[in-house]
Design a protein around this motif. Structure first.
Motif, short mmCIF file in Angstrom:
data_model
loop_
_atom_site.label_atom_id
_atom_site.label_comp_id
_atom_site.label_asym_id
_atom_site.label_seq_id
_atom_site.Cartn_x
_atom_site.Cartn_y
_atom_site.Cartn_z
N GLN A 128 0.80 -1.29 -0.18
CA GLN A 128 -0.14 -0.20 -0.09
C GLN A 128 0.71 1.10 0.02
O GLN A 128 1.72 1.51 0.68
CB GLN A 128 -0.90 -0.10 1.11
N ILE A 129 0.63 2.21 -0.84
CA ILE A 129 1.22 3.43 -0.79
C ILE A 129 0.47 4.73 -0.68
O ILE A 129 0.80 5.81 -0.80
CB ILE A 129 2.09 3.52 -2.13
N GLY A 130 -0.79 4.62 -0.51
CA GLY A 130 -1.58 5.74 -0.47
C GLY A 130 -3.13 5.53 -0.13
O GLY A 130 -3.63 4.21 -0.28
N SER A 131 -3.99 6.58 -0.06
CA SER A 131 -5.27 6.35 0.18
C SER A 131 -6.09 7.34 -0.52
O SER A 131 -5.54 8.64 -1.30
CB SER A 131 -5.77 6.20 1.56
N ASN A 132 -7.39 7.24 -0.43
CA ASN A 132 -8.25 8.28 -1.08
C ASN A 132 -8.09 8.49 -2.73
O ASN A 132 -8.19 9.51 -3.41
CB ASN A 132 -8.05 9.66 -0.62
N TYR A 133 -7.64 7.27 -3.38
CA TYR A 133 -7.66 7.59 -4.80
C TYR A 133 -8.65 6.94 -5.70
O TYR A 133 -9.68 6.18 -5.03
CB TYR A 133 -6.29 6.67 -5.23
N LYS A 134 -8.81 7.35 -6.92
CA LYS A 134 -10.13 6.88 -7.60
C LYS A 134 -9.64 6.51 -9.07
O LYS A 134 -10.69 5.83 -9.69
CB LYS A 134 -11.12 7.97 -7.71
N ALA A 135 -8.70 6.70 -9.40
CA ALA A 135 -8.25 6.44 -10.83
C ALA A 135 -6.74 5.94 -11.00
O ALA A 135 -6.22 6.81 -10.56
CB ALA A 135 -8.93 7.24 -11.98
N ILE A 136 -6.44 5.23 -11.86
CA ILE A 136 -5.06 4.85 -11.99
C ILE A 136 -4.62 4.62 -13.24
O ILE A 136 -5.33 3.97 -14.13
CB ILE A 136 -4.53 3.40 -11.00
N SER A 137 -3.31 4.78 -13.73
CA SER A 137 -2.55 4.50 -14.98
C SER A 137 -1.39 4.01 -14.87
O SER A 137 -0.33 4.98 -14.47
CB SER A 137 -3.06 5.36 -16.06
N ALA A 138 -0.71 2.97 -15.37
CA ALA A 138 0.71 2.47 -15.26
C ALA A 138 1.07 2.64 -16.66
O ALA A 138 0.53 1.97 -17.41
CB ALA A 138 0.69 1.02 -14.75
N GLY A 139 2.34 3.06 -16.82
CA GLY A 139 3.09 3.07 -17.84
C GLY A 139 3.39 1.51 -18.48
O GLY A 139 3.86 1.01 -17.56
N LYS A 140 3.17 1.12 -19.66
CA LYS A 140 3.41 -0.15 -20.11
C LYS A 140 4.24 -0.39 -21.22
O LYS A 140 4.31 -1.57 -21.76
CB LYS A 140 2.28 -0.86 -20.20
N TYR A 141 4.99 0.57 -21.63
CA TYR A 141 5.75 0.36 -22.84
C TYR A 141 7.31 0.61 -22.75
O TYR A 141 7.78 1.59 -22.83
CB TYR A 141 5.25 1.45 -24.03
N GLY A 142 7.88 -0.75 -22.88
CA GLY A 142 9.12 -0.72 -22.97
C GLY A 142 10.03 -0.02 -21.62
O GLY A 142 9.57 -0.05 -20.84
N GLU A 143 11.22 -0.22 -21.92
CA GLU A 143 12.43 0.05 -20.74
C GLU A 143 12.00 1.41 -20.23
O GLU A 143 12.28 1.44 -19.07
CB GLU A 143 13.82 0.24 -21.39
N TYR A 144 11.49 2.36 -20.86
CA TYR A 144 11.24 3.58 -20.17
C TYR A 144 9.67 3.96 -19.80
O TYR A 144 9.47 5.10 -19.48
CB TYR A 144 11.90 4.77 -20.93
N GLY A 145 8.99 3.00 -20.13
CA GLY A 145 7.47 2.92 -19.74
C GLY A 145 7.41 2.86 -18.23
O GLY A 145 6.49 2.01 -18.07
N GLU A 146 8.23 3.47 -17.78
CA GLU A 146 8.18 3.01 -16.12
C GLU A 146 7.74 4.15 -15.27
O GLU A 146 8.35 4.41 -14.16
CB GLU A 146 9.61 2.57 -15.60
N HIS A 147 6.50 4.84 -15.40
CA HIS A 147 6.02 5.95 -14.70
C HIS A 147 4.58 5.34 -14.42
O HIS A 147 4.02 4.70 -15.07
CB HIS A 147 6.07 7.15 -15.17
N SER A 148 3.99 6.16 -13.53
CA SER A 148 2.66 5.79 -12.98
C SER A 148 1.91 7.18 -12.64
O SER A 148 2.39 7.95 -12.16
CB SER A 148 2.67 4.93 -11.61
N LEU A 149 0.55 7.04 -12.91
CA LEU A 149 -0.17 8.36 -12.44
C LEU A 149 -1.42 7.76 -11.76
O LEU A 149 -1.91 6.74 -11.94
CB LEU A 149 -0.71 8.63 -13.78
N ALA A 150 -2.15 8.80 -10.90
CA ALA A 150 -3.33 8.43 -10.19
C ALA A 150 -3.79 9.54 -10.07
O ALA A 150 -3.44 10.63 -9.73
CB ALA A 150 -2.81 7.55 -8.76
N LEU A 151 -5.27 9.37 -9.69
CA LEU A 151 -6.21 10.66 -9.42
C LEU A 151 -6.81 10.08 -8.03
O LEU A 151 -7.09 9.14 -7.63
CB LEU A 151 -7.26 10.63 -10.32
N LYS A 152 -6.64 11.36 -7.19
CA LYS A 152 -7.20 11.34 -5.79
C LYS A 152 -8.91 11.65 -6.14
O LYS A 152 -9.34 12.14 -7.14
CB LYS A 152 -6.70 12.28 -5.09
N SER A 153 -9.64 11.37 -4.92
CA SER A 153 -11.11 11.51 -4.98
C SER A 153 -11.43 13.06 -5.16
O SER A 153 -12.30 13.40 -5.80
CB SER A 153 -11.76 10.95 -3.81
#
Length: 396
Positions: A128-153
């Motif tokens: 677990q890394i946080g709370s009060n989130y409602k949407a997520i997106s993980a980068g999925k493309y190749g060696e540098y698609g290694e970031h993540s995004l999230a929206l809070k409520s």
């Protein structure tokens, strides 16, 4: 005298009973009890899916813990990871998920801090890394698609992981190992190879990060380290390896960025489009995928998947592994082309997902269908055989 033949028969009968009981038990382990899936997310070489009971299932490549089952062994059929989940996003070699209580969980590869837990240590089980989130997106493309995004409520946007081209949107190129706030008023997000897209409540489209191929759509080819507005009236977005697609409220479909293997769907293989161009109408749901292994001038396998308002499935772009679902390989489609598939009624963004080189869709009865590359069991059918057309995997 003991009849050895009878003993042998009883032994065989006992073995058969144990075998059939174990098979029945295995069947129960490979999907939700109801057989109904409500969401699916295809990553680089692995897949996540949600059952209608909140159960989280994973399968495919697992050498760095992307499945979250506590092991590093690939799985060719779905395995249960946990319960109480409400949203999933499979990255290149990491995974992000939300629970119904709004808590945020991550696992898998963590070489750029894409798990957001403040470390660079891989995790084979959800943390677990946080709370009060409602949407997520993980980068999925190749060696540098290694970031993540999230929206809070509250509509605030948070980002973490690799940031070499400003894809986190915090105005820097510093890698972040914990979520950092980017802005507010956002309603949808999509993490691409090294760029990001987001929508605000008023339908405006925002983009940032790597832009050599015009994938930000701002009529330039310069990187942006903070979100810049691209257009308006958008309702859905999908950031690819080095291209982007978007859906407007009137059902028109738009694309921009690199189109070398037909992934823009504009009937060309142009290498650059620096602003959105319309490529179709009457669309209801979109997704884009690709291996992410590309040299400076080669996108090496980007493609797209979409559902129209009549429930038909359409694909275009690269097709080396049958990911276009048309029964062929080693060909490309430069325009959206209909494929044979179960009808999807009232489609949602969760109904389809294009991964590295494999695709999924959920039919109206909750059954799961897949096609494309299956080298590591990422299709979940118990084999490593590629599928060239949508194939029923279970449920329904």
């Amino acid at each position: 005298m003991i009849n050895k033949n009878k003993i042998r028969v009883y032994q065989l009968l006992l073995i058969a009973i144990v075998f059939f009981l174990s098979c029945a038990k295995d069947d129960q382990k490979h999907g939700p009890e109801s057989g109904i899936y409500i969401a699916v997310s295809a990553g680089g070489e692995h897949t996540l899916a949600l059952g209608d009971d909140g159960s989280l299932w994973a399968w495919g490549w697992n050498a760095l813990g992307a499945l979250g089952d506590g092991t590093l062994e690939e799985k060719k059929r779905p395995v249960l990871i946990g319960t109480g989940y409400s949203a999933i996003s499979a990255g290149y070699v990491h995974s992000v998920a939300l629970k119904a209580d709004g808590t945020l969980w991550t696992w898998g590869r963590n070489n750029y801090g894409q798990l957001g837990d403040g470390t660079l240590i891989d995790k084979s089980s959800p943390v677990q890394i946080g709370s009060n989130y409602k949407a997520i997106s993980a980068g999925k493309y190749g060696e540098y698609g290694e970031h993540s995004l999230a929206l809070k409520s509250d509509g605030t946007l948070w980002a973490w992981g690799y940031n070499g081209h400003g894809q986190l949107g915090d105005g820097t190129i510093m890698t972040r190992t914990i979520p950092i706030k980017i802005g507010s008023g956002f309603t949808a997000i999509s993490a691409g190879g090294e760029h990001s897209l987001a929508l605000k409540a008023n339908g405006t489209l925002w983009a940032w990060g790597f832009n050599f191929y015009g994938q930000l759509g701002d009529e330039s080819m310069s990187d942006k380290r903070s979100p810049v507005q691209i257009g308006s009236d958008f309702i859905a977005i999908a950031a690819g390896v080095i291209h982007s697609i978007g859906l407007k409220s009137d059902g028109t479909l738009w694309s921009w960025g690199n189109g070398m293997t037909g992934q823009l769907g504009d009937n060309t293989t142009d290498t650059r489009r620096d602003k959105p161009v319309q490529i179709g109408s009457d669309f209801a749901s979109i997704s884009t995928g690709g291996s992410g292994y590309f040299s400076f001038f080669n996108c090496a396998g980007s493609y797209c998947l979409a559902i129209k308002t009549d429930g038909t499935a359409w694909t275009w772009g690269y097709n080396c592994y049958g990911q276009l679902g048309d029964g062929n390989t080693n060909n490309i489609h430069v325009v959206p082309t209909q494929i044979v598939s179960p009808l999807i009624t009232n489609p949602t963004p969760n109904s389809i997902s294009a991964g590295g080189d494999h695709c999924f869709l959920i039919a109206p009865d909750g059954s799961l269908w897949a096609w494309g590359k299956n080298e590591f069991g990422q299709l979940g059918d118990g084999t490593t055989t590629n599928k060239l057309i949508p194939t029923h995997l279970g449920g329904g």
